[in-house]
Design an enzyme around this catalytic site. Structure first.
Site, PDB file in Angstrom:
ATOM      1  N   TRP A 106       0.844  -1.246  -0.100  1.00  0.00           N
ATOM      2  CA  TRP A 106      -0.093  -0.047   0.137  1.00  0.00           C
ATOM      3  C   TRP A 106       0.770   1.098   0.172  1.00  0.00           C
ATOM      4  O   TRP A 106       0.548   2.352  -0.586  1.00  0.00           O
ATOM      5  CB  TRP A 106      -0.995   0.223   1.147  1.00  0.00           C
ATOM      6  CG  TRP A 106      -2.155  -0.933   0.858  1.00  0.00           C
ATOM      7  CD1 TRP A 106      -2.499  -2.206   1.366  1.00  0.00           C
ATOM      8  CD2 TRP A 106      -2.986  -0.736  -0.185  1.00  0.00           C
ATOM      9  NE1 TRP A 106      -3.463  -2.783   0.870  1.00  0.00           N
ATOM     10  CE2 TRP A 106      -3.945  -2.136  -0.139  1.00  0.00           C
ATOM     11  CE3 TRP A 106      -3.559   0.304  -0.873  1.00  0.00           C
ATOM     12  CZ2 TRP A 106      -5.037  -2.365  -0.763  1.00  0.00           C
ATOM     13  CZ3 TRP A 106      -4.301  -0.017  -1.783  1.00  0.00           C
ATOM     14  CH2 TRP A 106      -5.424  -1.146  -1.974  1.00  0.00           C
ATOM     15  N   ASP A 176      -0.873   7.150   6.810  1.00  0.00           N
ATOM     16  CA  ASP A 176      -1.915   6.522   6.559  1.00  0.00           C
ATOM     17  C   ASP A 176      -2.154   5.365   7.596  1.00  0.00           C
ATOM     18  O   ASP A 176      -1.353   4.262   7.530  1.00  0.00           O
ATOM     19  CB  ASP A 176      -1.832   5.760   5.247  1.00  0.00           C
ATOM     20  CG  ASP A 176      -2.869   4.944   4.550  1.00  0.00           C
ATOM     21  OD1 ASP A 176      -3.862   4.552   5.505  1.00  0.00           O
ATOM     22  OD2 ASP A 176      -2.833   4.536   3.520  1.00  0.00           O
ATOM     23  N   LYS A 200     -11.486  -1.515   8.155  1.00  0.00           N
ATOM     24  CA  LYS A 200     -10.619  -2.224   8.849  1.00  0.00           C
ATOM     25  C   LYS A 200     -11.230  -2.353  10.325  1.00  0.00           C
ATOM     26  O   LYS A 200     -11.730  -3.362  10.848  1.00  0.00           O
ATOM     27  CB  LYS A 200      -9.286  -1.900   8.834  1.00  0.00           C
ATOM     28  CG  LYS A 200      -8.733  -1.676   7.348  1.00  0.00           C
ATOM     29  CD  LYS A 200      -8.425  -2.658   6.526  1.00  0.00           C
ATOM     30  CE  LYS A 200      -8.016  -2.454   5.150  1.00  0.00           C
ATOM     31  NZ  LYS A 200      -7.970  -3.704   4.462  1.00  0.00           N
TER      32      LYS A 200
END
Length: 366
Positions: A106, A176, A200
């Protein structure tokens, strides 16, 4: 919607939700107690929703100990939209190029997307270790004039997690935290911006939380499209365009659950530490029969990426676990193997059941 199914969901995302939140959501889909209307049909202009947004922001401030130096916005587009929006807003000719940590799947995506809109540097790249370890950000040679330093606090694919970080000198730090947000206390004052999409630890997909220090907002250039300007969303209290009402509603329920049922983020951290210790202890006890992707100092409490060393064995384990009502254990397509995601709503009982399944599989198949 049964508690059992929720407890045995180890998916990397969308992740498990607390059983009590699922029950409240199920009722709200039929009719909200406060309005008599389904949450799916509630207007974003209603007094109910305006009050909900205010509560969600207040709950986040309380859980995180967030000071008044920060604004909160609920946005859409997931982290993927943030990858481009952040350099549009905060990088410019007055500063040296922003720097990025490339520590896994990511963060590589974030770096590549940022480079589409602005010149960016890579301060550290974990490719040489196959993204199995992480750097100490304070030890990196970062230009003190850099617009900011960006990193992903928890790499869901590789199962890597940073601890608390400081940047060299006065470089603004942007994180992030999509996959470990609200899983433990955070010293928010160290960051100029934290962002996290919901699917999440916060709720269903559709909403992204952005915490932005007001001093950083002063950098935003004129002429950006309004919807890509953080000031727009802050000024409109996250109601500039039709927001994801349902996702924000569930996020608010999750924040209440963390506050009232769990007892705050320190209590949540202790639960998450017990869960991760349980599964890593089980895997370590198998010795060379199993390979954990992340090196020990950087193992994630949220995502455990492991393999039995052969694709056939990994497939057999996923099926073995599925027969025991455990879902979401397939590894990410870029890495293979298995991944057990231990997000906040995954219970200790569910992790204990997974550990027993791992031991049983090892005893009978390895």
């Amino acid at each position: 919607m049964t508690t059992r199914c929720n407890e045995l969901n180890f998916s990397g995302g969308p992740g498990a939700l607390p059983a009590s939140v699922l029950q409240q959501t199920q009722r709200a889909i039929e009719a909200l107690p406060e309005t008599g209307l389904s949450v799916l049909g509630m207007s974003h202009r209603s007094a109910w929703f305006i009050s909900l947004v205010e509560e969600a922001m207040e709950n986040l401030r309380g859980l995180l100990g967030l000071s008044d130096d920060y604004d909160i916005a609920f946005m859409q587009g997931g982290s993927s939209l943030q990858f481009a929006t952040i350099p549009m807003n905060f990088a410019g000719p007055a500063w040296a190029p922003p720097q990025y940590i490339s520590s896994g799947y990511w963060s590589r995506r974030a770096t590549a997307e940022a480079q589409r809109v602005h010149r960016c540097g890579v301060a550290w790249d974990g490719e040489a270790s196959r993204y199995s370890e992480l750097p100490d950000l304070a030890q990196l040679d970062i230009d003190p004039r850099a617009a900011y330093l960006h990193y992903v606090s928890n790499e869901t694919v590789e199962g890597l997690q940073f601890g608390e970080q400081r940047t060299p000198s006065s470089v603004p730090l942007i994180a992030d935290m999509s996959s470990d947000f609200l899983s433990a206390p955070v010293d928010t004052g160290r960051y100029s911006m934290i962002y996290a999409h919901a699917q999440k630890n916060l709720g269903p997909s559709g909403v992204t939380v952005a915490l932005v220090k007001r001093a950083l907002l002063e950098r935003i250039p004129k002429g950006l499209p309004a919807i890509l300007d953080y000031r727009t969303h802050i000024a409109h209290r996250s109601n500039y365009n039709t927001p994801p009402v349902f996702a924000i509603y569930v996020l608010t329920l999750v924040s209440r659950w963390l506050r009232d049922d769990i007892g705050g983020l320190l209590a949540m951290q202790k639960i998450n530490e017990r869960k991760s210790a349980m599964i890593y202890g089980t895997l370590d006890a198998l010795g060379d029969a199993v390979r954990i992707h992340a090196k020990a100092p950087w193992r994630s409490r949220m995502n455990v990426a492991f393999s039995f060393g052969a694709e056939s064995l990994d497939r057999a384990f996923v099926e073995f676990a599925r027969e025991r009502n455990m879902t979401g254990l397939e590894g990410h397509r870029s890495l293979g193997g298995m991944r057990a995601s231990l997000y906040n709503a995954v219970t200790e009982q569910a992790v204990a059941a997974l550990c027993e399944t791992i031991r049983e599989f090892a005893a009978t198949r390895l």
